[in-house]
Structures are given as C-alpha cells and as structure tokens.
Design an enzyme around this catalytic site. Sequence first.
Site, PDB file in Angstrom:
ATOM      1  N   SER A  55       0.882  -1.414   0.087  1.00  0.00           N
ATOM      2  CA  SER A  55      -0.285   0.072   0.237  1.00  0.00           C
ATOM      3  C   SER A  55       1.102   1.255  -0.171  1.00  0.00           C
ATOM      4  O   SER A  55       1.251   1.346   1.354  1.00  0.00           O
ATOM      5  CB  SER A  55      -0.704  -0.026   1.148  1.00  0.00           C
ATOM      6  OG  SER A  55      -1.614  -1.078   1.546  1.00  0.00           O
ATOM      7  N   LYS A  89      -7.220   2.207  -2.800  1.00  0.00           N
ATOM      8  CA  LYS A  89      -6.576   1.654  -1.855  1.00  0.00           C
ATOM      9  C   LYS A  89      -6.848   2.676  -0.616  1.00  0.00           C
ATOM     10  O   LYS A  89      -7.039   2.535   0.557  1.00  0.00           O
ATOM     11  CB  LYS A  89      -5.016   0.701  -1.286  1.00  0.00           C
ATOM     12  CG  LYS A  89      -4.950   0.460  -0.246  1.00  0.00           C
ATOM     13  CD  LYS A  89      -5.977  -0.503   0.161  1.00  0.00           C
ATOM     14  CE  LYS A  89      -5.865  -1.017   2.256  1.00  0.00           C
ATOM     15  NZ  LYS A  89      -4.281  -2.181   1.909  1.00  0.00           N
TER      16      LYS A  89
END
Length: 295
Positions: A97, A172
């Site tokens: 991420s 995300k």
Amino acid sequence: MTDKIALIGAGAMGGAIGARLTETGTDLIVYDRDPEKIAVLVAKGAAAASSAADAASQAKAVILSLNSAAIVRAAVFGPEGVAEGAKPGTLIIDMSSIDPETTKALATEGAARGLRWVDSPLSGGIPKAAIGQLTLMQGGAQTDVQETQNILSKLAGNQTHMGGPGAGQTTKMINQVLCGLGFLAVAEATALAEAAGVDVEKIPQALKGGRADSALLQEYMPRFASRDYRRTGRIDNMVKDLNAAQDLARLSNTSMPLTAICAEVHRMLTAAGLGGEDQAALMEYFKGPNKEIAP
C-alpha cells in the site's frame, strides 16, 4: 518459460500471501531481508532466494509485499534489486500500500527497463489471505491486469481493474479512509456501550442486518470488548495510509475533516508506543487516567 512466482517481502502480510500461494500449488520463490521469515515459507514448500535479483531471475512474475514506497523502490531498482535479475517482460505485481503518484513513477521507470507493472493493493488482511478471499484493486494495462488476476486467483475473492497505473492504489486510499473511520467508530461505540452498562457481546447480533451493520462491527466489536489485541494489522500502517489519503486530497483540494481527526488519533497512539499493535488497540484511546494499559 518458468512458472515460478517470486515473492519479495515475507512479513506479516507477505507471509500470509506466501503461505496461501504455496498451499494452493504456486511454485514460489521467496526473498526477505530476514532469513527467519524466509524459513517459515520454505517450511511450507517455497524455495529460498539469496536476493531480490536472484528471486526475479527465476520467475515470470514478482509479487511485492513491502511497507513503504521507499522500500518498494529499493527492492526493485536498488542494488541486487528485482530489476537486476528480472528478464525483459517480467510482470511486477505490487501488493504493497503506497501512494498513487509514486506508483505511476515506478511503473514508468519499470517500463523503461522492460518491466510490466500492476499495482494490486489489498483489503481483508491476514484472515482473508488465509482463506483466499482478499479484495484486490488493480491498476495497469488491461492484459497485464488479466495476467495478474490469474496469478492471484487463489488469493482473492474479488479482483477489480480500476484503471491505469496508480488507480489501484487510489482505490486503496479510499478503502483505508473508510476502514480507518469505521474502526474508530466501532471502538467509540464499544466504549459508550461499556460505560452505559449494555452487554457489548450482544450488540453485533442486535444490529445485524440493520444500517449500522458492517464487517468491521461483526469482527471488531467483540475484539474491542475483550481487548483481543492479536495482530492482524498495524496502527502505524494505518497512519501511513491515512497520510497518503490526505496527501491525495490536498492535490485536488478535497476537504476531509473526519479523516484528519482519525489520522490524529492513530498518530497519538503511535506516539504512545502502540504503532505496532493491531487496530483492536484503538480501545487504549478510550482508557481513563486510572486504567491500566492492556498487555
């Protein structure tokens, strides 16, 4: 062509990804800076590599599960990195991420070196990885994403191509805004229920199917109530992701007041030494001055 898949990064999340892949028949070669983490996956059937370059040299695709954009860059383009060993056309699948703008730059640099890049961050954490039900949001060229989805099919229950490079990471960030606010809301509601003398254990069932119901409520209110702090995620990782979401918001001048408050709570807990704890440790924020910190 080899059918091997390389995994770079075998920490908590990478280890869960690697375990699921090996258990479902993927021919996996793994590298991590920590030999003990490699050993855990070798015991499950993976092969060990001596470096990221070594792993990439034996694989048709390379999965990255790393903790920051700087680490991703070093693992791919640094000394003994993926780019040193990867054959032209190798597919890089970044399940870390990191922020969308850095992802776009990494994809561009990769393309200049003959590498294909798909950002494929995840939601669901270690529990969903273990049963192959991760939610994956992906950015990259259509054909590269299709190949990525085939490789990750045993890991995921839901895979969505969101657009070009960086689109998966943008999605995300949105996911993390919703999760961060959701975790904090459930923790706050748990604290109120406890203070008011309601049986917290009954609340998830009482609210099931209603508008307040959610996966976070069902999973985490019992954990908040019992102070179950077993680690399936990290508070400081949420700080990283909320920081990235706020940076993204500033680029478009988008106001995000609730995200700002949520990020500050997570920063406070990290500063208090709880950054490495699971989101369940948000309950420490609601402790009174005379209450002891849970072990």
